[in-house]
Design a protein around this motif. Structure first.
Motif, mmCIF file in Angstrom:
data_model
loop_
_atom_site.group_PDB
_atom_site.id
_atom_site.type_symbol
_atom_site.label_atom_id
_atom_site.label_comp_id
_atom_site.label_asym_id
_atom_site.label_seq_id
_atom_site.Cartn_x
_atom_site.Cartn_y
_atom_site.Cartn_z
ATOM 1 N N TRP A 187 0.879 -1.152 0.000
ATOM 2 C CA TRP A 187 0.000 0.000 0.000
ATOM 3 C C TRP A 187 0.926 1.213 0.000
ATOM 4 O O TRP A 187 1.625 1.434 0.989
ATOM 5 C CB TRP A 187 -0.884 -0.034 1.240
ATOM 6 N N ASP B 186 -2.625 -1.253 -4.958
ATOM 7 C CA ASP B 186 -3.492 -0.961 -3.807
ATOM 8 C C ASP B 186 -4.342 0.278 -4.134
ATOM 9 O O ASP B 186 -4.248 0.831 -5.236
ATOM 10 C CB ASP B 186 -2.622 -0.804 -2.544
ATOM 11 N N TRP C 11 -12.942 4.035 2.836
ATOM 12 C CA TRP C 11 -11.846 4.876 2.311
ATOM 13 C C TRP C 11 -12.349 6.143 1.614
ATOM 14 O O TRP C 11 -11.795 7.219 1.807
ATOM 15 C CB TRP C 11 -10.962 4.113 1.314
ATOM 16 N N ASP D 179 -11.397 -6.355 -1.209
ATOM 17 C CA ASP D 179 -11.072 -5.973 0.167
ATOM 18 C C ASP D 179 -12.240 -5.272 0.863
ATOM 19 O O ASP D 179 -13.214 -4.876 0.224
ATOM 20 C CB ASP D 179 -9.840 -5.062 0.141
ATOM 21 N N ARG E 33 -10.572 -10.757 1.131
ATOM 22 C CA ARG E 33 -10.174 -10.720 2.538
ATOM 23 C C ARG E 33 -11.229 -11.441 3.378
ATOM 24 O O ARG E 33 -10.928 -12.309 4.162
ATOM 25 C CB ARG E 33 -9.989 -9.286 3.024
ATOM 26 N N ASP F 213 -4.744 -8.339 7.594
ATOM 27 C CA ASP F 213 -3.683 -7.438 8.063
ATOM 28 C C ASP F 213 -2.900 -8.017 9.238
ATOM 29 O O ASP F 213 -3.110 -7.643 10.395
ATOM 30 C CB ASP F 213 -4.287 -6.091 8.438
ATOM 31 N N HIS G 63 2.186 -7.308 7.271
ATOM 32 C CA HIS G 63 1.522 -6.111 6.731
ATOM 33 C C HIS G 63 1.870 -4.876 7.561
ATOM 34 O O HIS G 63 2.455 -3.928 7.065
ATOM 35 C CB HIS G 63 0.011 -6.373 6.718
ATOM 36 N N HIS H 28 3.388 -8.355 0.973
ATOM 37 C CA HIS H 28 2.553 -7.147 1.017
ATOM 38 C C HIS H 28 2.746 -6.435 2.352
ATOM 39 O O HIS H 28 2.866 -7.070 3.391
ATOM 40 C CB HIS H 28 1.080 -7.531 0.838
HETATM 41 C C1 GLC Z 1 -6.794 -3.119 4.110
HETATM 42 C C2 GLC Z 1 -6.198 -4.362 3.475
HETATM 43 C C3 GLC Z 1 -4.740 -4.111 3.144
HETATM 44 C C4 GLC Z 1 -4.615 -2.901 2.239
HETATM 45 C C5 GLC Z 1 -5.279 -1.703 2.873
HETATM 46 C C6 GLC Z 1 -5.369 -0.516 1.920
HETATM 47 O O1 GLC Z 1 -6.231 -2.885 5.336
HETATM 48 O O2 GLC Z 1 -6.334 -5.464 4.301
HETATM 49 O O3 GLC Z 1 -4.181 -5.241 2.535
HETATM 50 O O4 GLC Z 1 -3.258 -2.624 2.009
HETATM 51 O O5 GLC Z 1 -6.600 -2.013 3.259
HETATM 52 O O6 GLC Z 1 -6.132 -0.835 0.808
#
Ligand code: GLC
Length: 663
Positions: free
Chosen positions: A167, A195, A269, A305, A401, A417, A450, A475
């Motif tokens: 990410w 990502d 997000w 995700d 996920r 994560d 992660h 990752h």
């Molecule tokens: C979540 C995912 C992770 C990713 C992040 C940003 O935490 O599990 O893998 O990098 O979101 O998208």
């Protein structure tokens, strides 16, 4: 196999075989009804072990803890947790008696495996179909279960190559720099993951034109080098007028609503967002069709995700929390302070939001809380069902996920994560066989971890295990130390260990395909192969891997090696590189074996062989015409290899062929 029904279960489509309903309760349990819940109890004898539950905390043998089948986004994965991202509600009990039980439920199921009372198994479920599988060994019970739930997902062959992710890759240049870093060092690479930063303001199915001026050209150029781009897709859709996905979904009533039928706004997000109602067949088909925007750019793989679904906030509750802040005078005593911060602290993934959020399925309004565990499954199913329309015979890479049993037919998973912790490497090892029991063969953890900062040593050890996991992806999160293999000092060690993945690929791939087609486990606990061996029973950090190998990863910092238990005579393979290894026969027993950081030590079973290719730069350039065989045989044996086209569904079975290997 028997099926019992409790309450009024929502159809999950987890099983593919029709089983007639049996009246009464399973003989293995006493069942009580308390309120809406059904409580299944059974004493556990000293000999009883309990396996399964897929993606969960703690050991391979699940005795001694509490496990909550409730898909949960909480990145602090510690052993105090009871729920992770998936709900895989199948267990196998073996000891005095051997049987399996699957709680097919869209809602919560709680497994108290000797937590409250060390000598009791107590399972609490609400509306559920309960399948009981009797007879045979633990391995046979799993096989019967896997037949019940249908064939596991099979990705394209390139997806078994090594992938790099982080990410933080924001632009086309960032992606090119990763490819260059791998190529310049002679490290193999099959995939680079994109990502959330590739999108415009985290809007699914958009590509930022400044960061990626021509995704289709980039994807074609990289594919010509054997490297695939794999973008992320998030569950929530930004609630923004003028964004076609939002407008179209809104117009057609494809989003989850409140009880009054008004789209339910949550925060993820992109800020205020809505959730596609993937449980409703029309909305699911519509959401799946959105992947076309990326497929048309030449993309052939995706990771889904935030599909527990993860909620940062429910809009209404956020407003209330903000109003409460506005009403303070800026002077808070302890209780007021705690109350205010709790208002915010409790916003994420709140049970109130899950209860208020509704799905509208076939004319019926259903509270999300009753079908929570089906969300990630159906998001992934949406994509897979669309892929089957877009290119009917083609295999796409797809993993998610969040998941529950049933989704294993549509895609794989990554385990969410984790952290750059040694304990999470060990957890990765322990989780693999449990995932296999539940059908999730295509799985892997974030290699290197992660969150938090990895080290060269941890990454090397993790890769040394990762060469065996079907999904092999490095990752890390935004802000964590960069962990691409070329960032570290001992380049030669990374090159050799990554190369081993490709040397092992003909074996890994063939074993994977056979296990998927035949409902077998790729990773097996020692006790599954040697049920009568009391010592094998307690081993939690070694696994059988496919028909020929046993592996024993090193999971401790500064370890020079490790103790290994051999339940039978085996040939130790000490691998320095995919084409550089030594073998030595060891008798049944315990050994301390040195394992330098740049070697991998594993074991070949008697009567078995291991095909090895020469290390390659990617799956496409693997030479499978000239395989070497490591052998532990004294008469000819047949090894069944899969040499299909690696990309179509119809070619898989035709690709299986038996090779006779002579001593
Ligand atoms: C979540 C995912 C992770 C990713 C992040 C940003 O935490 O599990 O893998 O990098 O979101 O998208």
């Amino acid at each position: 196999m028997k099926k019992f029904t409790y309450g009024t279960p929502f159809e999950t489509d987890a099983v593919v075989e029709r089983v007639e309903r049996t009246e009464g309760d399973p003989s293995q349990f006493t069942v009580e009804r308390t309120g809406d819940a059904f409580v299944f109890r059974r004493p556990l004898s000293a000999r009883d072990r309990v396996y399964g539950l897929g993606e969960q905390v703690r050991g391979i043998n699940k005795r001694g803890w509490l496990y909550d089948g409730w898909n949960t986004d909480d990145p602090r994965i510690t052993e105090g947790r009871t729920a992770l991202y998936g709900a895989h509600n199948f267990i196998v009990l073996t000891g005095e008696e051997t049987f399996g039980v699957f709680f097919d439920s869209a809602g919560r199921v709680v497994f108290d495996v000797g937590y409250e009372d060390p000598d009791e198994l107590k399972i609490t479920a609400w509306n559920a179909d309960v399948y009981v599988i009797e007879g045979g060994s633990a391995k046979e019970v799993v096989h019967t279960f896997r037949t019940l739930i249908g064939r596991s997902y099979i990705p394209p062959k390139w997806a078994f190559g090594y992938g790099q992710s982080k990410w933080g890759y924001k632009t086309e240049e960032d992606i090119r720099a990763v490819v260059e870093g791998y190529r310049a060092n002679g490290f193999p690479l099959d995939a680079v993951y994109m990502d959330i930063d590739y999108m415009i303001h985290y809007k699914d199915f958009t590509v930022d034109p400044e960061r990626y001026p021509d995704l289709s050209a980039l994807s074609a150029e990289l594919k010509a080098e054997g490297i695939y781009l794999v973008p992320i897709v998030d569950a929530a859709i930004k609630a923004e007028e003028g964004y076609p996905v939002y407008d179209e979904g809104l117009r057609n009533g494809y989003f989850c609503t409140d009880a009054a039928g008004v789209p339910y706004v949550v925060g993820v997000w992109p800020g205020d967002s809505v959730l596609p109602d993937v449980l409703a067949p029309e909305a699911r088909a519509w959401f799946g069709a959105q992947y076309r925007a990326l497929l048309d750019e030449g993309i052939e793989g995706f990771w889904n995700d935030m599909n527990e679904p993860a909620l940062f906030y429910g809009k209404e509750r956020l407003q209330k929390a903000i109003e409460a802040v506005a009403q303070t005078k800026g002077n808070l005593e302890l209780d007021d302070f705690n109350k205010l911060t709790a208002n915010f602290g409790k916003l994420a993934n709140s049970p109130e939001d899950y209860r208020a959020l509704c799905h509208n399925v076939n004319g019926k309004r259903v509270s999300h809380a009753d079908v929570h565990n089906l969300y990630g499954y159906n998001m992934t199913r949406a994509a897979a069902e669309y892929f089957a329309e877009y290119a009917p015979d083609k295999r796409f890479l797809l993993f998610s996920r969040s998941s529950c049993i049933g989704m294993h037919r549509y895609g794989g998973i990554w385990t969410g994560d984790n952290c750059s912790w040694w304990s999470h490497l060990l957890l990765n090892v322990k989780m693999m066989p449990s995932l296999d029991m539940c059908g999730f063969l295509f799985a892997g953890a974030d290699i290197g971890g992660h969150a938090d900062n990895t080290t060269e040593e941890l990454l090397l050890r993790w890769l040394a295990f990762g060469i065996f996991t079907p999904l092999m992806r490095n990752h890390a999160t935004n802000g964590a130390r960069d962990q691409e293999c070329y960032r570290f000092k001992n380049k030669d060690a990374f090159r050799r260990i990554l190369g081993m993945r490709y040397a092992l690929l003909p074996y890994l791939y063939s074993e994977y395909i056979k296990c998927a087609l035949r409902g077998e486990m790729l990773f097996k606990p020692l006790a599954f192969e040697y049920p009568e061996d009391a010592r094998a029973d307690g081993v939690e950090d070694q696994l059988f891997f496919g028909e020929s190998l046993m592996i024993a990863p090193v999971c401790e910092q500064n370890a020079k090696g490790r103790y290994v238990y051999l339940p039978a005579r085996m040939k130790m393979i000490r691998m320095r590189a995919g084409d550089d290894y030594k073998v030595k026969t060891l008798e049944k027993g315990s050994y301390y074996l040195e394992v330098p950081l740049d070697e991998v030590v594993f074991f070949l079973r008697e009567g078995k062989v291991l095909p090895l290719a020469r290390p390659a730069q990617n799956v496409a350039s693997l030479d499978e015409e000239h395989l070497a065989f490591v052998k532990f045989i004294d008469s000819p044996v047949e090894y069944e290899i899969c040499r299909d086209d690696g990309s179509t569904l119809s070619g898989i079975e035709k690709g299986l062929r038996k090779i006779t290997v002579r001593p």
